[in-house]
Design a protein around this motif. Structure first.
Motif, PDB file in Angstrom:
ATOM      1  N   MET A   1     -20.123  32.549  15.241  1.00 55.81           N
ATOM      2  CA  MET A   1     -21.344  32.773  15.981  1.00 55.81           C
ATOM      3  C   MET A   1     -21.115  32.457  17.466  1.00 55.81           C
ATOM      4  N   TYR A   2     -20.660  31.234  17.769  1.00 52.20           N
ATOM      5  CA  TYR A   2     -20.431  30.879  19.162  1.00 52.20           C
ATOM      6  C   TYR A   2     -19.190  31.566  19.731  1.00 52.20           C
ATOM      7  N   GLU A   3     -18.232  31.909  18.863  1.00 54.23           N
ATOM      8  CA  GLU A   3     -17.060  32.654  19.336  1.00 54.23           C
ATOM      9  C   GLU A   3     -17.512  33.969  19.958  1.00 54.23           C
ATOM     10  N   ASP A   4     -18.390  34.678  19.270  1.00 57.92           N
ATOM     11  CA  ASP A   4     -18.908  35.948  19.789  1.00 57.92           C
ATOM     12  C   ASP A   4     -19.689  35.732  21.079  1.00 57.92           C
ATOM     13  N   TYR A   5     -20.453  34.653  21.127  1.00 56.56           N
ATOM     14  CA  TYR A   5     -21.226  34.342  22.334  1.00 56.56           C
ATOM     15  C   TYR A   5     -20.294  34.100  23.523  1.00 56.56           C
ATOM     16  N   LEU A   6     -19.236  33.295  23.303  1.00 53.86           N
ATOM     17  CA  LEU A   6     -18.288  33.004  24.386  1.00 53.86           C
ATOM     18  C   LEU A   6     -17.571  34.263  24.862  1.00 53.86           C
ATOM     19  N   LYS A   7     -17.176  35.116  23.905  1.00 56.26           N
ATOM     20  CA  LYS A   7     -16.506  36.357  24.277  1.00 56.26           C
ATOM     21  C   LYS A   7     -17.437  37.250  25.097  1.00 56.26           C
ATOM     22  N   ALA A   8     -18.680  37.356  24.690  1.00 58.86           N
ATOM     23  CA  ALA A   8     -19.653  38.169  25.425  1.00 58.86           C
ATOM     24  C   ALA A   8     -19.902  37.589  26.810  1.00 58.86           C
ATOM     25  N   LEU A   9     -19.866  36.271  26.922  1.00 58.53           N
ATOM     26  CA  LEU A   9     -20.086  35.603  28.195  1.00 58.53           C
ATOM     27  C   LEU A   9     -18.924  35.842  29.163  1.00 58.53           C
ATOM     28  N   LEU A  10     -17.693  35.844  28.625  1.00 59.62           N
ATOM     29  CA  LEU A  10     -16.502  35.969  29.469  1.00 59.62           C
ATOM     30  C   LEU A  10     -16.040  37.409  29.680  1.00 59.62           C
ATOM     31  N   ALA A  11     -16.457  38.318  28.840  1.00 63.92           N
ATOM     32  CA  ALA A  11     -15.992  39.709  28.918  1.00 63.92           C
ATOM     33  C   ALA A  11     -16.237  40.350  30.283  1.00 63.92           C
ATOM     34  N   PRO A  12     -17.401  40.164  30.909  1.00 62.89           N
ATOM     35  CA  PRO A  12     -17.619  40.816  32.207  1.00 62.89           C
ATOM     36  C   PRO A  12     -16.625  40.375  33.288  1.00 62.89           C
ATOM     37  N   LEU A  13     -16.002  39.210  33.148  1.00 65.74           N
ATOM     38  CA  LEU A  13     -15.048  38.724  34.147  1.00 65.74           C
ATOM     39  C   LEU A  13     -13.736  39.511  34.113  1.00 65.74           C
ATOM     40  N   ARG A  14     -13.391  40.079  32.975  1.00 67.08           N
ATOM     41  CA  ARG A  14     -12.169  40.858  32.748  1.00 67.08           C
ATOM     42  C   ARG A  14     -10.910  40.093  33.156  1.00 67.08           C
ATOM     43  N   VAL A  15     -10.966  38.785  33.024  1.00 66.21           N
ATOM     44  CA  VAL A  15      -9.825  37.941  33.357  1.00 66.21           C
ATOM     45  C   VAL A  15      -9.070  37.548  32.093  1.00 66.21           C
ATOM     46  N   TYR A  16      -9.806  37.442  30.998  1.00 71.03           N
ATOM     47  CA  TYR A  16      -9.231  36.959  29.752  1.00 71.03           C
ATOM     48  C   TYR A  16      -8.910  38.120  28.813  1.00 71.03           C
ATOM     49  N   ASP A  17      -7.842  37.938  28.049  1.00 69.29           N
ATOM     50  CA  ASP A  17      -7.496  38.879  26.979  1.00 69.29           C
ATOM     51  C   ASP A  17      -8.173  38.348  25.711  1.00 69.29           C
ATOM     52  N   LEU A  18      -9.265  38.949  25.311  1.00 68.32           N
ATOM     53  CA  LEU A  18     -10.111  38.417  24.242  1.00 68.32           C
ATOM     54  C   LEU A  18      -9.839  39.031  22.880  1.00 68.32           C
ATOM     55  N   ARG A  19      -8.738  39.796  22.755  1.00 64.61           N
ATOM     56  CA  ARG A  19      -8.422  40.412  21.467  1.00 64.61           C
ATOM     57  C   ARG A  19      -7.978  39.349  20.472  1.00 64.61           C
ATOM     58  N   PRO A  20      -8.235  39.587  19.146  1.00 59.28           N
ATOM     59  CA  PRO A  20      -7.771  38.648  18.126  1.00 59.28           C
ATOM     60  C   PRO A  20      -6.250  38.517  18.187  1.00 59.28           C
ATOM     61  N   GLY A  21      -5.749  37.308  17.974  1.00 61.43           N
ATOM     62  CA  GLY A  21      -4.319  37.057  17.955  1.00 61.43           C
ATOM     63  C   GLY A  21      -3.753  36.676  19.312  1.00 61.43           C
ATOM     64  N   THR A  22      -4.539  36.801  20.363  1.00 62.09           N
ATOM     65  CA  THR A  22      -4.061  36.391  21.689  1.00 62.09           C
ATOM     66  C   THR A  22      -4.364  34.920  21.888  1.00 62.09           C
ATOM     67  N   ILE A  23      -3.712  34.331  22.882  1.00 65.55           N
ATOM     68  CA  ILE A  23      -3.942  32.905  23.157  1.00 65.55           C
ATOM     69  C   ILE A  23      -5.394  32.679  23.560  1.00 65.55           C
ATOM     70  N   ASN A  24      -5.914  33.541  24.442  1.00 67.55           N
ATOM     71  CA  ASN A  24      -7.315  33.390  24.850  1.00 67.55           C
ATOM     72  C   ASN A  24      -8.261  33.567  23.663  1.00 67.55           C
ATOM     73  N   GLY A  25      -7.968  34.545  22.820  1.00 64.74           N
ATOM     74  CA  GLY A  25      -8.807  34.794  21.643  1.00 64.74           C
ATOM     75  C   GLY A  25      -8.770  33.617  20.687  1.00 64.74           C
ATOM     76  N   ALA A  26      -7.602  33.021  20.476  1.00 67.86           N
ATOM     77  CA  ALA A  26      -7.475  31.861  19.583  1.00 67.86           C
ATOM     78  C   ALA A  26      -8.212  30.655  20.152  1.00 67.86           C
TER      79      ALA A  26
END
Length: 190
Positions: free
Chosen positions: A1-26
């Motif tokens: 639940m909060y994982e999705d919230y954090l990804k949605a919060l950070l996605a507009p910055l386009r700084v993080y690689d938010l795909r599953p299996g990446t360091i940022n995603g983990a």
């Protein structure tokens, strides 16, 4: 639940690689799981902190504040009993207030003022002595003001009711009543 919230919060910055299996995603997955645990604990704490929504520990902790545990078993009955007991104060000396408290505690009894500092406690829905009367009596005596003399009144079959119901010895014997069961064979009120 909060994982999705954090990804949605950070996605507009386009700084993080938010795909599953990446360091940022983990990292976001781990943070999200931690926040989910905190959120669940906060929900539980909030629920148990309010009498109206408490289901377990919150009710037990409130019941421990009273000299006797209310005669209630389900969470709804326990909540009502606690709310009724919390309303007792110096203005709770009228029969109406005492009856509200007794009813709120899950006790099917009614207090009737007899005059002269006497109060009669009746059990209108029960014939004979109610189940667990010892516990009920202790609770009632704790609720009632100490200056009132309490008299407990138990309901049994009367001869007038026998006549009104048309009981005959044949009917009584056919029902295989013992003296005790016959005393409790109070006809329902019409």
């Amino acid at each position: 639940m909060y994982e999705d919230y954090l990804k949605a919060l950070l996605a507009p910055l386009r700084v993080y690689d938010l795909r599953p299996g990446t360091i940022n995603g983990a990292e976001l997955y781990a943070l999200g799981k931690g926040f989910d645990g905190v959120s669940e604990q906060l929900d539980l704490t909030e629920r148990e902190a309010l009498t109206a929504t408490a289901e377990d520990e919150g009710l037990s902790r409130r019941e421990a504040l009273f000299a006797r545990r209310p005669a209630a078993f389900t969470p709804e009955e326990r909540r009502a009993a606690i709310a009724a007991l919390l309303q007792i104060d110096g203005d709770s000396l009228t029969p109406a207030a005492i009856n509200r408290t007794l009813g709120g505690c899950g006790i099917r009894a009614r207090a009737v003022e007899m005059g002269g500092g006497k109060l009669r406690v009746i059990f209108p829905e029960v014939a004979g002595v109610p189940a667990e009367f010892d516990q009920i009596q202790r609770i009632i005596l704790d609720i009632l003001p100490c200056h009132l003399e309490a008299e407990f009144y138990f309901r049994y079959l009367t001869w007038r009711e026998c006549e009104r119901a048309g009981y005959t010895w044949e009917i009584i014997e056919a029902a295989e009543h013992t003296w005790k069961s016959f005393q409790l064979a109070v006809p329902p009120e019409t």
